[in-house]
Scaffold this motif. Structure first.
Motif, PDB file in Angstrom:
ATOM      1  N   PRO A   1       0.815  -1.223   0.000  1.00 17.92           N
ATOM      2  CA  PRO A   1       0.000   0.000   0.000  1.00 17.92           C
ATOM      3  C   PRO A   1       0.853   1.281   0.000  1.00 17.92           C
ATOM      4  CG  PRO A   1      -0.729  -1.496   1.739  1.00 17.92           C
ATOM      5  CD  PRO A   1       0.482  -2.088   1.136  1.00 17.92           C
ATOM      6  N   LEU A   2       1.960   1.269   0.744  1.00 20.51           N
ATOM      7  CA  LEU A   2       2.834   2.448   0.752  1.00 20.51           C
ATOM      8  C   LEU A   2       3.470   2.663  -0.618  1.00 20.51           C
ATOM      9  CD1 LEU A   2       4.602   2.069   4.214  1.00 20.51           C
ATOM     10  CD2 LEU A   2       3.091   3.945   3.525  1.00 20.51           C
TER      11      LEU A   2
ATOM     12  N   PRO B   1      -1.545   5.534  10.019  1.00 18.56           N
ATOM     13  CA  PRO B   1      -1.381   6.978   9.765  1.00 18.56           C
ATOM     14  C   PRO B   1       0.070   7.434   9.908  1.00 18.56           C
ATOM     15  CG  PRO B   1      -3.237   6.604  11.235  1.00 18.56           C
ATOM     16  CD  PRO B   1      -2.547   5.288  11.055  1.00 18.56           C
ATOM     17  N   TRP B   2       0.776   6.887  10.873  1.00 16.63           N
ATOM     18  CA  TRP B   2       2.180   7.281  11.053  1.00 16.63           C
ATOM     19  C   TRP B   2       2.998   6.896   9.824  1.00 16.63           C
ATOM     20  CZ3 TRP B   2       6.959   4.973  11.117  1.00 16.63           C
ATOM     21  CH2 TRP B   2       8.014   5.751  11.595  1.00 16.63           C
ATOM     22  N   LEU B   3       2.833   5.667   9.336  1.00 15.29           N
ATOM     23  CA  LEU B   3       3.590   5.214   8.164  1.00 15.29           C
ATOM     24  C   LEU B   3       3.285   6.078   6.943  1.00 15.29           C
ATOM     25  CD1 LEU B   3       3.209   1.351   8.531  1.00 15.29           C
ATOM     26  CD2 LEU B   3       5.362   2.644   8.652  1.00 15.29           C
ATOM     27  N   PHE B   4       2.011   6.356   6.697  1.00 17.87           N
ATOM     28  CA  PHE B   4       1.644   7.152   5.530  1.00 17.87           C
ATOM     29  C   PHE B   4       2.087   8.609   5.683  1.00 17.87           C
ATOM     30  CE2 PHE B   4      -0.882   3.459   4.533  1.00 17.87           C
ATOM     31  CZ  PHE B   4      -0.774   3.390   3.162  1.00 17.87           C
TER      32      PHE B   4
ATOM     33  N   GLY C   1      -6.701   2.154   1.877  1.00 13.35           N
ATOM     34  CA  GLY C   1      -7.773   1.716   2.751  1.00 13.35           C
ATOM     35  C   GLY C   1      -7.837   2.449   4.079  1.00 13.35           C
ATOM     36  N   LEU C   2      -7.304   3.675   4.126  1.00 14.46           N
ATOM     37  CA  LEU C   2      -7.324   4.430   5.379  1.00 14.46           C
ATOM     38  C   LEU C   2      -8.700   5.022   5.630  1.00 14.46           C
ATOM     39  CD1 LEU C   2      -3.924   6.383   5.284  1.00 14.46           C
ATOM     40  CD2 LEU C   2      -4.414   4.148   6.265  1.00 14.46           C
ATOM     41  N   SER C   3      -9.033   5.196   6.895  1.00 12.34           N
ATOM     42  CA  SER C   3     -10.293   5.833   7.284  1.00 12.34           C
ATOM     43  C   SER C   3     -10.166   7.346   7.092  1.00 12.34           C
ATOM     44  CB  SER C   3     -10.597   5.529   8.749  1.00 12.34           C
ATOM     45  OG  SER C   3      -9.656   6.205   9.591  1.00 12.34           O
ATOM     46  N   TYR C   4     -11.289   8.030   7.154  1.00 13.09           N
ATOM     47  CA  TYR C   4     -11.266   9.490   7.025  1.00 13.09           C
ATOM     48  C   TYR C   4     -10.362  10.102   8.101  1.00 13.09           C
ATOM     49  CZ  TYR C   4     -15.236   9.621   3.736  1.00 13.09           C
ATOM     50  OH  TYR C   4     -16.046   9.486   2.647  1.00 13.09           O
ATOM     51  N   ARG C   5     -10.470   9.590   9.331  1.00  8.66           N
ATOM     52  CA  ARG C   5      -9.655  10.102  10.447  1.00  8.66           C
ATOM     53  C   ARG C   5      -8.174   9.879  10.148  1.00  8.66           C
ATOM     54  NH1 ARG C   5      -8.233  13.544  13.117  1.00  8.66           N
ATOM     55  NH2 ARG C   5     -10.380  14.060  13.438  1.00  8.66           N
TER      56      ARG C   5
END
Length: 188
Positions: free
Chosen positions: A42-43, A82-85, A153-157
């Motif tokens: 994904p990254l 979130p940290w990785l992205f 596939g991340l959430s809005y938050r």
């Protein structure tokens, strides 16, 4: 009791004496391996979409995982993705700033699967070109939220955490992007 000669190569990467007392080397090495397995694709897709250069994207992802190696698993509980992205995004932005505009390859986004029959490949290629062309008409913010939502596939938050936008702003940009894509693809 373990004999020193029986340690694995992954365990050798982590020096238990150099880490804090509650962090065990083998556990950390296993955790890093699991994170790499889970998030590498994904990254890489995210970075490739932003850079349009797979080699540069691989460099960005590698830098992301190098920074991960400096973290303890407990430091990233409940916020790993979130940290990785966020780290990957920062690296990509740094790389974009250093690039010259003539190095961008707009065709680098098209991906063709060689396994299907030639007629299916031709149809898929045309569809990929239409989608890529439609995505290119989106604003940079819209492209980014689409990638983070659909590819990662991340959430809005989580997208808000990565980009620094509010959750409602993420929703707005995502809605506008989907609407623009739907309208653009309906015309073609």
């Amino acid at each position: 009791m373990s004999h020193p000669a029986s340690t694995s190569a992954a365990e050798d990467l982590v020096d238990p004496e150099a880490s804090e007392p509650d962090s065990s080397g083998p556990r950390t090495a296993e955790w890093i391996a699991e994170v790499v397995d889970q998030f590498q694709r994904p990254l890489l897709a995210y970075a490739t979409g932003m850079l349009a250069d797979r080699t540069a994207a691989q460099d960005a992802v590698q830098e992301t995982f190098l920074q991960l190696c400096r973290k303890r698993p407990d430091d990233l509980v409940d916020r790993l993705a979130p940290w990785l992205f966020t780290v990957c995004r920062s690296r990509v932005i740094d790389m974009q700033r250093k690039r010259s505009p003539d190095r961008l390859d707009p065709d680098a986004v098209a991906v063709i699967d060689p396994a299907p029959r030639p007629d299916a490949v031709a149809q898929d290629h045309e569809a990929h070109e239409q989608i890529a062309a439609s995505i290119e008409t989106l604003s940079p913010r819209q492209r980014e939220v689409i990638q983070l939502r659909m590819q990662a596939g991340l959430s809005y938050r989580e997208i808000a955490d990565v980009t620094g936008m509010t959750v409602s702003n993420v929703g707005f940009h995502l809605h506008q992007a989907v609407k623009s894509l739907r309208d653009g693809l309906a015309v073609t």
